[in-house]
Enzyme design. Structure first.
Site, PDB file in Angstrom:
ATOM      1  N   TRP A 102      23.754 -16.765 -10.119  1.00 64.00           N
ATOM      2  CA  TRP A 102      24.890 -16.690 -11.032  1.00 64.00           C
ATOM      3  C   TRP A 102      26.114 -16.047 -10.388  1.00 64.00           C
ATOM      4  O   TRP A 102      27.244 -16.462 -10.649  1.00 64.00           O
ATOM      5  CB  TRP A 102      24.497 -15.978 -12.323  1.00 64.00           C
ATOM      6  CG  TRP A 102      23.549 -16.799 -13.126  1.00 64.00           C
ATOM      7  CD1 TRP A 102      22.252 -16.507 -13.434  1.00 64.00           C
ATOM      8  CD2 TRP A 102      23.807 -18.096 -13.687  1.00 64.00           C
ATOM      9  NE1 TRP A 102      21.690 -17.539 -14.155  1.00 64.00           N
ATOM     10  CE2 TRP A 102      22.615 -18.526 -14.323  1.00 64.00           C
ATOM     11  CE3 TRP A 102      24.915 -18.931 -13.707  1.00 64.00           C
ATOM     12  CZ2 TRP A 102      22.506 -19.745 -14.973  1.00 64.00           C
ATOM     13  CZ3 TRP A 102      24.821 -20.150 -14.363  1.00 64.00           C
ATOM     14  CH2 TRP A 102      23.638 -20.550 -14.983  1.00 64.00           C
ATOM     15  N   ASP A 173      29.645  -9.480 -14.727  1.00 64.23           N
ATOM     16  CA  ASP A 173      29.014 -10.458 -15.612  1.00 64.23           C
ATOM     17  C   ASP A 173      27.723  -9.836 -16.120  1.00 64.23           C
ATOM     18  O   ASP A 173      26.708  -9.806 -15.425  1.00 64.23           O
ATOM     19  CB  ASP A 173      28.729 -11.749 -14.838  1.00 64.23           C
ATOM     20  CG  ASP A 173      27.945 -12.769 -15.660  1.00 64.23           C
ATOM     21  OD1 ASP A 173      27.657 -12.495 -16.847  1.00 64.23           O
ATOM     22  OD2 ASP A 173      27.612 -13.832 -15.103  1.00 64.23           O
ATOM     23  N   LYS A 197      21.719 -13.552 -25.148  1.00 59.91           N
ATOM     24  CA  LYS A 197      20.590 -12.754 -24.659  1.00 59.91           C
ATOM     25  C   LYS A 197      20.362 -11.538 -25.558  1.00 59.91           C
ATOM     26  O   LYS A 197      19.298 -11.375 -26.134  1.00 59.91           O
ATOM     27  CB  LYS A 197      20.841 -12.270 -23.234  1.00 59.91           C
ATOM     28  CG  LYS A 197      21.552 -13.249 -22.326  1.00 59.91           C
ATOM     29  CD  LYS A 197      20.651 -14.274 -21.709  1.00 59.91           C
ATOM     30  CE  LYS A 197      21.390 -15.050 -20.632  1.00 59.91           C
ATOM     31  NZ  LYS A 197      20.548 -16.044 -19.958  1.00 59.91           N
TER      32      LYS A 197
END
Length: 361
Positions: A102, A173, A197
Site C-alpha cells: 500500500w 495512511d 476497518k
C-alpha cells in the site's frame, strides 16, 4: 449466525451494538418517520449529526483544535492523489517510505503529480521481515512531505514508533490501524483512513489535516480533492455518503460509551498476544514478521504448503471463521482482528488452529 466470526481485512466487522442501533433506527431516524438515508444532508438533524460526530471523534482520538476533520469520498486511494495535489507545491518533491504494497501504491499514484523519492525501509533477516530505519531527520526537510503506511494489511508489518522527520510534514495512511491505540496527533501533518476497518463501513474516508496545510492546493486540483474547499463546505461540496457518515457517528458513540481508546488498546493488545503466543509455540504454522514489527491488526501466518493452506481456509469457513484467506499478493492466511473483533473470536480461531494442526501435522 451468532457463532460466526468475520476476520475480513476490509470491509470488516462492525460492533454489533452499532448494527443493532442502525437497524432500530432504519425506518424512523430521530422520530422523523424516515430513514437517515432519506433526509437532506443540509437539514437541521443531519447537520447536528455531523457536528456531534466531529466532537466525538476529537474527544476519542484527542485531536488538537488546530486540525480539521474531513469526511470525504474516494477512499484512501483518492487521498493518494489528493495529498500531492494539496501539499507538493513548494519544493516539488515528496519522500515515500516503502514498507509494502500500500505504501508503494501510494507512491506510484503520487508520481502523477510530483517528483517522488521512494525509500524501502524493510529488510529480510533470517527469513523475517523487519523495519530497519525510522530516523529521516537528516533528509526529510528537503521534501514537501514524508508519507508512510504504519500498518501494511497484506503482509502484517506494523511500525509502532512515529518516524523522525524533523520539521518536515509527516503524512500517514492509517486505514488499517486508526484508533487501534492512543496516538500523538500533533506529530502529523495529515492522517487519513478509509473507514472500512475500524471506523465504519466502506464508502467514506476520514482526513485529519493540520490547518496550516490547508489552502495551498495547486490551481488544477479538482474541488472534490481540495482540502480548503471541503473544509469550508463542511465536507459537503456535493451530496456526501450520508449513511456511512451516520454509521461512523454511531461507532464513535459506541467507543465513548465503552471506555474509549484506552479500553480498545488494551483489548487489541490482548487479542494479538493470544494469537502470536500460539504461533510462537507451534512448529506447524509460521509468521514471517519480526516480533517488533508484527501487526496488532492483521496477523499473517502459513503452514508453508499452499494446498494445506487452502484446506485450512475451507474448513475454517465451515466452522464459522470467515475470510481467513491471505491476500493474493502474499498468500497464506490472514486474521484481521480490528477493534470490533471480540477476544472470543481470537480464542475460537486458536481452538480451530489447534484442532487443524492435530489432524494434519
Amino acid at each position: 449466525m451468532s457463532n460466526v466470526f468475520n476476520f475480513s481485512a476490509g470491509p470488516a466487522m462492525m460492533p454489533p451494538a452499532v448494527l443493532k442501533k442502525a437497524q432500530e433506527e432504519l425506518l424512523n431516524w430521530q422520530g422523523q418517520g424516515t430513514s437517515v438515508m432519506e433526509v437532506s444532508h443540509r437539514g437541521k438533524y443531519f447537520m447536528e449529526l455531523i457536528t456531534q460526530a466531529d466532537k466525538d471523534f476529537r474527544e476519542l482520538y484527542n485531536i488538537p483544535e488546530n486540525y480539521k476533520i474531513l469526511f470525504l469520498q474516494g477512499g484512501a486511494r483518492g487521498q493518494f492523489a489528493a495529498i500531492p495535489m494539496n501539499l507538493a507545491n513548494n519544493k516539488g518533491k515528496a519522500l515515500y517510505l516503502n514498507t509494502g504494497h500500500w505504501s508503494a501504491t501510494a507512491a506510484k499514484e503520487a508520481r502523477n503529480f510530483t517528483e517522488v523519492d521512494e525509500l524501502n525501509i524493510t529488510e529480510q533477516i533470517d527469513g523475517l521481515t523487519r523495519v530497519n530505519r525510522l530516523d529521516f531527520s537528516d533528509i526529510a526537510e528537503q521534501y514537501d512531505y514524508v508519507h508512510y503506511c504504519p500498518n501494511e494489511t497484506i503482509t502484517g508489518v506494523e511500525i509502532n514508533e512515529i518516524p523522525n522527520v524533523g520539521n518536515a510534514v509527516l503524512v500517514a495512511d492509517m486505514s488499517s490501524n486508526i484508533m487501534a491505540r492512543k496516538l500523538d496527533i500533533s506529530k502529523f501533518g495529515i492522517i487519513y483512513a478509509g473507514a472500512q476497518k475500524n471506523l465504519g463501513p466502506a464508502g467514506i474516508v476520514i482526513v485529519i489535516v493540520r490547518e496550516d496545510l490547508i489552502g495551498h492546493a495547486r490551481k488544477a486540483t479538482p474541488s472534490i480533492w481540495n482540502y480548503e474547499v471541503q473544509a469550508n463546505a463542511d465536507s459537503m461540496i456535493n451530496t456526501p455518503p450520508t449513511f456511512a457518515w451516520y454509521l461512523c457517528s454511531l461507532v464513535f458513540k459506541d467507543l465513548l460509551a465503552n471506555g474509549g481508546i484506552d479500553t480498545v488498546e488494551k483489548r487489541n493488545a490482548q487479542k494479538a498476544a493470544l494469537l502470536y503466543d500460539y504461533l510462537d509455540q507451534t512448529a506447524f504454522y509460521h509468521n514471517t514478521i519480526a516480533k517488533e514489527n508484527r501487526s496488532v491488526m492483521n496477523v499473517t501466518f502459513t503452514t508453508g504448503d499452499d494446498q494445506l493452506n487452502a484446506k485450512f481456509v475451507a474448513q475454517a469457513t465451515e466452522a464459522g471463521l470467515q475470510a481467513l484467506k491471505g491476500h493474493k499478493v502474499f498468500g497464506g492466511m490472514r486474521a484481521s482482528i480490528y477493534n470490533a473483533m471480540p477476544v472470543e473470536g481470537v480464542e475460537a480461531l486458536i481452538a480451530f488452529m489447534k484442532k487443524f494442526e492435530a489432524e494434519n501435522a
